[in-house]
Design an enzyme around this catalytic site. Structure first.
Site, short mmCIF file in Angstrom:
data_model
loop_
_atom_site.label_atom_id
_atom_site.label_comp_id
_atom_site.label_asym_id
_atom_site.label_seq_id
_atom_site.Cartn_x
_atom_site.Cartn_y
_atom_site.Cartn_z
CG ASP A 160 -2.09 -1.02 1.02
OD1 ASP A 160 -2.67 -1.05 -0.07
OD2 ASP A 160 -2.36 -1.76 1.97
CE1 TYR A 184 -8.66 -5.61 4.89
CE2 TYR A 184 -8.27 -4.67 7.06
CZ TYR A 184 -8.56 -5.77 6.25
OH TYR A 184 -8.74 -6.98 6.83
#
Lengths: 733, 733
Positions: free
Chosen positions: B372, B460
């Site tokens: 990420d 998320y």
């Protein structure tokens, strides 16, 4: 108490406090307090020698008044014995033939809980079951009886103790008697004087002696060791050990058996600047002091305590103080937001035993392998909490009512606190943007309920929390603080230590070694997932799977979850492995969610440590419950204490390991889960002279217990939810 | 903003809120906001489609006003680029020959930090070093340049990128462009319609494609995959996947390469009751709502933020938002209470990379192995925090100022918050009694400082905390919340699943599988213990020692601490072992305490998980920084990103593992510690439709850094420290 006044004087930047206080707190009340019921020694002037400065920081507990426990009546089958009931027990026992003409001490008097089956059927409003006490009695300083006293029929039933080794938990009187026994020895007094310690400065501790199988006296005598310190110049006498001096005492007779004196060449550390009391600190002006911060609830707390029943948010549980375990949580139930039904999670949870082995095999240290709950009484050592410092504002305080050795009840005020906690954390959140087109910001603050006790077993302070979350999670947590058990040494710098010499710890200050040790805290968790007695333990193993050509995947590997239902106890002896991990589920195989998953809770370990001692080492045999991090046993009412019913000087013949060796069936049964939190502690200078808290915890977490996130619908905090506050000393807002 | 009004109506026990708000918040300000600088698409009506209901819960941030960043000037060598400086960079680059006649996008524009040596010598009041920007540019959708732009000389220096694989972090424009690319494909539109989804309900996500070495297009093209959802009836479109439909997009050209459509037989889950927004909840009257609780500081917070310098209690550190790392903490120094000296602990600490592999090898899932930070930009995805819900009252909010792909600066308001936390916990305590004669009750409440950001990388949410304690401890903490990435399935009950079929996860609801995955978060910790560049890494191994006959001890075993100084990188590749444990110290071997212990900090792991994938699996090779839990490397300015400078589609040739394979010397050197927090996540129904936060952390803890407990002298809380509070809606106290 409510009308006490504080006057604060601020002088030249240094805080000087003078407080008027109408009385000594423990003398100012007409209720029962420790001093009324324990040996007069503890209420002597000596007792208050170090007491006065402490007044400076005493805060009242604003949410509770001292309760008049004389009028307590039990309202729930699990409610602890009341003062009235303790007195009944005492009276019934005084007429019991086996005790009538004997001298005896009551090592334990607690409620004998009604059978689990009955308690589970009981509903508020139903009559209580006959109240019974289970009593451990030491008779004529020679034998131990286990008696049930039925308060309704006044009948006493004697239980077969069996051939197990060990003695019951010491009474406070045992400990104080043992501590004072050496004073009667002329040899002891000579040694103390020879070490240059004034008797007035002498502070001694009773140290449980363990069992080693090779020491003659151990076989038939209740023994304890006593070690001493100088409190000259400091209230922190622990930092001034009279090293190498160990007195072996016959605890039943309170007589010295032998004295080992091997540390005469070791100076007593000077103890300079080791006093940790606020009243004696010289404040360093350059330290940045913090503005006050507090948890405020202008509309009051959200929980209620109805007798021993605590209700908060979606939780309901029974809470009681216990002299051995400390906190006992029973019948923990959580309300299902879909059905509004209260669903059982755990029938009973508590700290079953501790094991604290020190890692020094020498004469004055090898025996230090404490089992604090069974030896000292974890609840007996839980002193009154300090409002605002041990627990925040708005905490509710629950008193402990226990029996002294003579059976007289006494009150331990403010032994347990219950409070809501909010640390600024987030219960759940999701924010969209910038990848998607949805601009959404949803976040919910995380508020929890904490039940706390702090047991100070001599030097160490164990802060024992049970934290309940609205999402169904229960987090038992241990905080270690207090004072190290240190060892004297001739060295005052590491460069004096010969390379071949091993110190068994860290040189913390001149002549002070912090000895390496472990802490293990073992919980007994009688899980009853969704009410039922029939649960199963499932290891969900997470295993690498190498992709096969048929899978036709660019990936070489992925992780698969493989469910293994434990059939017997051996299947459930868990040693945690980072590279062979599992989830540990307790499921109710007979109840399923709408899409068919068995409802369950998982035990999620936190940071922990394993016992690495030789399994055949006597301390490890006695504490064999630390051989694994997790165990599962079939429910057995007599298997409550992981180290055995009588842990003191036990020989390891009645431990969780011994029970589990029977390898009983545990699938689809009423099962009990045992989990141990461990710490390795290599002391460092920051632990001197008092230790910043170190914590660890584990979680009991719903896993397919709810149909969906149970806190989806909880509201966020709005600006208008916040109170309007002003400093205490500011006249208007 | 300050004059907004709230009207609360309470009706029949259910809370109904109507709020007047003068403007859309992001339109009501004259300062720079996202929308002014990003593609107009993001400011379309569509953009606000789901925005309105959100107003109901927006709270103002009471401690900060939106800052006018136009006048920002750097005051510290590490201060991030200002708006003025971003504009300078943009202008300089527009004249740079290599870019002049090209189309280009700036993937990253950040401060090039001055050499560490210089920064460490710099003192407040000294002139700043020449300000430079380090810029990553994608030119003509074909090549990547790494440029240093000197703002004082206006010179641009081009760096040799080298032969490493991979592409720079995507820009937000890349992601949005990729997401929209399929809409241009007739085949795609046909498929969506065939699945019964209205184009107006279509929500698509750009999913980084990873690298697998065996797919032709991967070798030379910047690729991304796009997967889509239906938002019909719910803002939680993630719960309505159009399963099996994966569009491969050329990211540079924003063109569809191919479409894989393998899930036509899989229904789109109905999404009923999956919307998690408060505004659409139907409150269940039986849910016990909590009274408000808040952290109150009537005299204000105790920290100050001076530009980017945060000072609190005994701590001082530099804090800055970074588009890739999120939060960067620099020059963390703690004041020694003995000497009042500020002593350095860590030169720089930040989240270097993440790795989130999903455990499903099938066509639509195998590539989901996110990194990420390097792929999406952990800071770029950190949206504005929600005051009172993401952070408590009295929090300070820091804005991020970043550059868009065209180089124009934009402001991410309230990206980071700083607040003091108090959960009711205890910093240290000791209580005497009843064994000893000393009655002492000393306890100190634990107050900490938290720095927080929350990055929402599509579904998320990562809540990233850095917590500072007065006892010198630093606790980096990760909280996982947000929404699961789920998979569609024809099954709506587990009893329909053939025994031989493996789901790759848990059936969470009808037709919804929560796929098993891991999370790894790797921190780069440039420790400079006590200011010096020369530190060593010491493994203090805890080993069982069997007592020898010469030891003449009743004990068979005890644990010994054995110190091993790591000589080279291989010595410091740590896999944690419960049954072969160590403490991990970073010490300054050249500075000793008075009694001779090297001053140090230890890294204390918390609960974690290891990567179990095949080391040769392409995703694991790319994320080889998760091969160990801990690593130590010699300081190297270019080794900042554990997965490599260019992580997107990287082939694993520039990872921490590759650097450490050189096995460089690390003893008595400037060293960098890397630590990875891991989670295995087997989803459960409670994670549906939004996940309660799950957290883990590790500690950096002083170990013989101080001479003694640094908080010995901190005062307790007194009754008069507490504020007087009343509910917001109560007229007087």
């Amino acid at each position: 108490m409510e009308h006490m006044r504080f006057f604060f004087l601020f002088f030249l930047g240094a805080l000087a406090l003078l407080v008027t206080w109408p009385h000594f707190p423990s003398l100012s009340t007409t209720q029962l307090l420790d001093c009324n019921n324990l040996s007069s020694d503890r209420c002597s002037d000596h007792y208050f020698r170090f007491f006065r400065p402490n007044f400076l920081k005493k805060n009242p507990s604003p949410t509770t008044r001292r309760r008049d426990h004389y009028n307590d009546t039990p309202r729930h089958p699990l409610d602890p014995l009341t003062i009235h009931e303790f007195n009944q027990v005492r009276s019934i026992l005084s007429h019991y033939p086996l005790l009538k003409s004997s001298s005896y001490a009551l090592n334990s008097v607690v409620l004998e809980e009604p059978p689990k089956k009955l308690v589970k059927q009981w509903k508020s409003g139903d009559p209580l079951f006959p109240r019974k006490a289970i009593v451990t009695v030491r008779v004529n300083a020679a034998s131990t009886l286990l008696l049930t006293v039925d308060l309704s029929t006044q009948q006493v039933t004697r239980h077969e103790v069996g051939p197990v080794s060990g003695y019951p938990t010491m009474t406070v009187e045992d400990m104080i008697g043992a501590r004072n026994a050496p004073l009667k020895s002329r040899e002891f007094n000579r040694t103390i004087t020879a070490r240059g310690v004034h008797m007035a400065d002498l502070a001694c501790l009773p140290v449980s002696s363990g069992w080693y199988g090779n020491i003659k006296e151990e076989q038939s005598t209740r023994l304890i060791k006593v070690q001493c310190y100088s409190s000259e110049g400091t209230a922190n006498f622990y930092m001034r050990p009279i090293e190498g001096l160990t007195v072996l005492v016959n605890m039943d007779r309170q007589e010295v058996v032998s004295i080992s004196d091997k540390g005469r060449n070791i100076p007593i550390p000077n103890g300079i600047d080791t006093d940790y009391r606020y009243s004696v600190q010289k404040l360093n002006g350059k330290l940045n002091l913090l503005n006050p911060i507090s948890l405020e609830q202008a509309k009051g707390p959200s929980f209620t305590v109805d007798g021993n029943l605590v209700r908060w948010a979606n939780w309901e549980f029974h809470l009681k103080p216990d002299p051995r375990a400390g906190i006992v949580i029973s019948q923990a139930k959580v309300r299902d937001p879909e059905t509004s039904e209260l669903r059982e999670v755990m029938y009973k949870g508590f700290t079953s035993e501790l094991f604290v082995p020190y890692m020094d095999p020498t004469d004055a240290w090898y025996f230090k392998t404490y089992m604090d709950a069974g030896e000292y009484g974890f609840g007996l050592q839980a002193m009154s909490l300090d409002p605002l410092n041990d627990c925040p504002r708005n905490a509710y305080y629950m008193d402990g009512v226990f029996a002294a050795a003579d059976g007289k009840p006494y009150v331990r005020p403010n032994m347990i606190c219950v409070f809501e906690s909010y640390a600024g954390d987030i219960a759940w959140r999701h924010v969209e943007c910038p990848i998607t087109d949805f601009q959404i910001t949803e976040a919910r603050p995380k508020v929890t309920l904490v039940v706390r006790m702090a047991a100070a077993v001599a030097n160490y302070d164990y802060i024992m929390d049970w934290e309940f979350q609205t999402d169904g999670l229960i987090r038992p947590k241990v905080g270690l603080s207090g004072i190290l058990m240190v060892k004297g040494t001739p060295y005052d710098h590491t460069n004096q230590i010969p390379p071949q010499e091993y110190l068994y710890g860290t040189l913390l200050s001149e002549n002070v070694i912090g000895v390496i040790h472990d802490h293990f805290i073992t919980y007994r968790l009688d899980m009853d997932i969704d009410g039922d007695d029939a649960n199963s333990f499932v290891k969900v193993n997470i295993k690498r799977h190498q992709t096969s050509p048929e899978e036709d995947s660019p990936r070489r590997s992925y992780l698969k979850a493989v469910r293994n239902v434990a059939k017997t106890e051996k299947d459930a002896e868990i040693k945690l492995k980072l590279y062979d991990p599992s989830e540990f589920h307790v499921v109710n195989p007979n109840k399923k969610t709408k899409v068919g998953n068995p409802v369950g809770y998982k035990l999620v370990p936190g940071g922990t440590a394993a016992s690495l001692l030789d399994a055949e080492d006597p301390p490890q045999k006695r504490a064999a419950f630390t051989n694994n991090q997790m165990w599962v046993t079939p429910y057995n009412e007599s298997e409550q204490w992981a180290g055995g019913m009588f842990v003191y000087q036990s020989q390891g013949d009645d431990t969780l390991q011994v029970w589990a060796n029977r390898d009983r069936e545990i699938e689809n049964k009423d099962i009990v889960v045992w989990y141990t939190i461990g710490f390795h502690h290599i002391p460092c200078q920051e632990d001197y002279p008092v230790m910043p808290t170190v914590s660890s915890s584990f979680d009991l977490k719903p896993v397919n217990f709810f149909e969906r996130n149970p806190i989806l619908r909880m509201p966020p905090t709005f600006q208008d939810d916040l109170p309007v506050c002003k400093p205490h000393d500011q006249p208007e807002i």
